[in-house]
Design a protein around this motif. Structure first.
Motif, short mmCIF file in Angstrom:
data_model
loop_
_atom_site.label_atom_id
_atom_site.label_comp_id
_atom_site.label_asym_id
_atom_site.label_seq_id
_atom_site.Cartn_x
_atom_site.Cartn_y
_atom_site.Cartn_z
N THR A 204 -5.99 -6.29 -2.07
CA THR A 204 -4.78 -6.37 -1.26
C THR A 204 -3.89 -5.14 -1.49
OG1 THR A 204 -2.84 -7.71 -0.70
CG2 THR A 204 -3.56 -7.81 -3.00
N ASN A 205 -3.30 -4.64 -0.39
CA ASN A 205 -2.41 -3.47 -0.43
C ASN A 205 -3.14 -2.14 -0.61
OD1 ASN A 205 0.39 -2.99 -0.01
ND2 ASN A 205 0.59 -2.31 -2.12
N ALA A 206 -4.48 -2.12 -0.43
CA ALA A 206 -5.24 -0.89 -0.62
C ALA A 206 -5.03 0.09 0.54
CB ALA A 206 -6.73 -1.21 -0.75
N GLY A 207 -4.64 -0.45 1.71
CA GLY A 207 -4.43 0.41 2.87
C GLY A 207 -5.42 0.16 4.01
N LYS A 208 -6.05 -1.02 4.01
CA LYS A 208 -7.05 -1.35 5.04
C LYS A 208 -6.44 -1.34 6.44
CE LYS A 208 -7.73 -5.30 2.98
NZ LYS A 208 -6.88 -5.04 1.81
N SER A 209 -5.29 -2.02 6.59
CA SER A 209 -4.69 -2.13 7.92
C SER A 209 -4.20 -0.77 8.41
CB SER A 209 -3.54 -3.12 7.90
OG SER A 209 -4.02 -4.39 7.54
N THR A 210 -3.73 0.06 7.48
CA THR A 210 -3.27 1.39 7.86
C THR A 210 -4.43 2.20 8.44
OG1 THR A 210 -1.69 1.26 6.04
CG2 THR A 210 -2.03 3.43 7.01
N ILE A 211 -5.57 2.17 7.77
CA ILE A 211 -6.75 2.88 8.27
C ILE A 211 -7.20 2.29 9.60
CG2 ILE A 211 -9.22 3.33 7.83
CD1 ILE A 211 -8.57 3.60 4.89
N GLU A 222 0.93 -3.61 8.74
CA GLU A 222 0.74 -2.86 7.49
C GLU A 222 2.07 -2.88 6.73
OE1 GLU A 222 1.05 1.66 8.35
OE2 GLU A 222 -0.38 0.95 9.84
N GLU A 223 2.01 -3.24 5.49
CA GLU A 223 3.23 -3.45 4.75
C GLU A 223 2.98 -3.25 3.27
OE1 GLU A 223 6.69 -6.77 5.16
OE2 GLU A 223 4.69 -7.33 5.70
N ASN A 224 4.00 -2.81 2.55
CA ASN A 224 3.83 -2.63 1.11
C ASN A 224 4.04 -3.96 0.39
OD1 ASN A 224 3.29 -1.40 -1.23
ND2 ASN A 224 5.28 -0.39 -1.45
N PHE A 227 -1.09 -9.25 0.59
CA PHE A 227 -1.56 -10.15 1.64
C PHE A 227 -0.79 -10.03 2.95
CE2 PHE A 227 -2.42 -12.43 -2.38
CZ PHE A 227 -3.77 -12.18 -2.38
N ALA A 228 -0.58 -8.79 3.41
CA ALA A 228 0.06 -8.59 4.71
C ALA A 228 -0.83 -9.13 5.82
CB ALA A 228 0.38 -7.12 4.93
N THR A 229 -2.15 -8.94 5.66
CA THR A 229 -3.09 -9.38 6.69
C THR A 229 -3.79 -10.66 6.26
OG1 THR A 229 -3.58 -7.04 7.06
CG2 THR A 229 -5.07 -8.64 8.08
N LEU A 230 -3.75 -11.68 7.11
CA LEU A 230 -4.52 -12.89 6.81
C LEU A 230 -5.63 -13.13 7.81
CD1 LEU A 230 -2.42 -15.90 5.62
CD2 LEU A 230 -3.69 -14.24 4.34
N ASN A 315 -8.63 5.77 -1.04
CA ASN A 315 -7.45 5.95 -0.22
C ASN A 315 -6.23 6.33 -1.08
OD1 ASN A 315 -6.21 5.82 2.33
ND2 ASN A 315 -5.42 3.77 1.92
N LYS A 316 -5.14 6.64 -0.43
CA LYS A 316 -3.87 6.99 -1.08
C LYS A 316 -4.00 8.18 -2.02
CE LYS A 316 -1.95 2.33 -0.71
NZ LYS A 316 -0.99 1.36 -1.22
N LYS A 317 -4.75 9.19 -1.57
CA LYS A 317 -4.83 10.42 -2.35
C LYS A 317 -3.50 11.15 -2.24
CE LYS A 317 -8.98 10.59 -4.09
NZ LYS A 317 -9.14 10.48 -5.55
N ILE A 318 -2.80 10.88 -1.12
CA ILE A 318 -1.45 11.46 -0.98
C ILE A 318 -0.47 10.35 -0.62
CG2 ILE A 318 -1.92 13.88 -0.44
CD1 ILE A 318 -1.78 12.95 2.59
#
Ligand SMILES: Nc1nc2c(ncn2[C@@H]2O[C@H](COP(=O)(O)OP(=O)(O)OP(=O)(O)O)[C@@H](O)[C@H]2O)c(=O)[nH]1
Ligand SMILES: [Mg+2]
Length: 318
Positions: A204-211, A222-224, A227-230, A315-318
């Motif tokens: 959770t919060n890895a950045g799946k929805s953002t990608i 997408e949210e910090n 469990f933003a996505t169910l 993800n989140k290299k930057i």
């Protein structure tokens, strides 16, 4: 409702490594924040084993009680799952509500479920968690007010009458069966069309929805927050080569996911099982990312998905 003040309690067993224990506490604090509460104090105790009646040692309980009074705390949350007896004994002693990590996660899921299927799955998981814990404490539970740990999907209050719960469980299962059938039909159609399916999975919060959103120009939430996505969301995507795929965004994983939740979300997670390819998204900036990856791989294994070709995306290299 104003922010609930929460005291987190945790037992550290001899076989738990310091850093893993600390990160599980950090995660508990994030979960509380996601649920709209605030941890005012974390109280831990080293023990060889969990106290069978109270979870934590009796001396520590006195200390915790003092802190509850000092902070006028609303709720105590334990880092491990509690038995019915333990949570009853603790709440009697503390004079305030006591829930465990699983109930907290279920509560977050309950407030996040949007679709009919998601709501039914969360309610089922909550009821299955509650049922074996109701013996002899139905009235005590039903006296509980609102707050973290008592929310049902769509903000309805959780019903705590045994007979009612059993009937409701049967009804939900019947209704979910219908949904499962519909899903199977969709899948069959997709298979028939031989569409290549790619699933985004990860902690959770890895950045799946953002990608997912960047790739498909969509607006999956997408949210910090955890469990933003169910509910799984699927969109068509054309790769630069011209190859068409279907990309699915899925619910995030977390360690110590309540078993009733995994069971209830099976039909949703089955979307992953149908995938031809998995993109495992990792928040590489997170200090515990190695452990997160292990948790995801373990859950994928439990879902019988470990044979699907997987690409790990740091993800989140930057
Ligand atoms: N710095 C940084 N932040 C990112 C990156 N990708 C996503 N985020 C942020 O990380 C947070 C979580 O992103 P989501 O896409 O909601 O994560 P998720 O994996 O879908 O999370 P769940 O649905 O909760 O399981 C958001 O605040 C994003 O803006 C990135 O590459 N770099
Ligand atoms: Mg998401």
């Amino acid at each position: 409702m104003s922010e609930e003040r929460i005291i987190a309690i945790a037992v550290k067993k001899p076989n738990q490594q310091d850093d893993l224990f600390d990160s599980s506490l950090d995660e508990l604090v994030s979960l509380v924040e996601t649920a709209g509460g605030r941890v005012v104090e974390i109280m831990t105790q080293n023990r060889n084993r969990i106290h069978s009646a109270f979870y934590i040692g009796e001396g520590k309980m006195e200390e915790i009680k003092e802190k509850i009074e000092e902070y006028d705390a609303d709720l105590v949350i334990s880092n491990d799952e509690l038995s019915a007896g333990q949570s009853r004994n603790l709440s009697d002693f503390f004079g305030c509500r006591v829930i465990d990590r699983s109930q907290l996660i279920l509560d977050i899921f309950a407030s996040r479920a949007r679709t009919k299927e998601g709501k039914l799955q969360v309610e089922l998981a909550q009821l299955q968690y509650l049922l074996p814990r109701l013996r002899g404490q139905g009235t005590q539970l039903s006296r509980l007010g609102a707050g973290i740990g008592t929310r049902g999907p769509g903000e309805t209050k959780l019903e705590t009458d045994q007979r009612h719960i059993r009937n409701r469980i049967d009804e939900i299962k019947r209704r979910l069966k219908q949904v499962v059938k519909q899903r199977e039909q969709y899948r069959k159609r997709r298979k028939l069309n031989e569409v290549f399916q790619v699933a985004l999975v990860g902690y959770t919060n890895a950045g799946k929805s953002t990608i997912f959103n960047r790739l498909t120009n969509s607006e999956s939430l997408e949210e910090n927050k955890l469990f933003a996505t169910l509910d799984p969301l699927t969109r068509k995507l054309q790769l630069p080569s011209g190859f068409q795929v279907l990309l699915t965004d899925t619910v995030g994983f977390i360690q110590q996911l309540p078993t009733s939740l995994i069971a209830a979300f099976r039909s949703t997670l089955e979307e992953v099982r149908e995938a031809d390819f998995i993109l495992h998204v990792v928040d590489s900036s997170h200090p515990d990312n190695e452990q997160h990856q292990e948790t995801v791989l373990k859950l994928l294994d439990e879902l019988e998905c470990s044979n699907i070709p997987t690409l790990t995306v740091y993800n989140k290299k930057i």
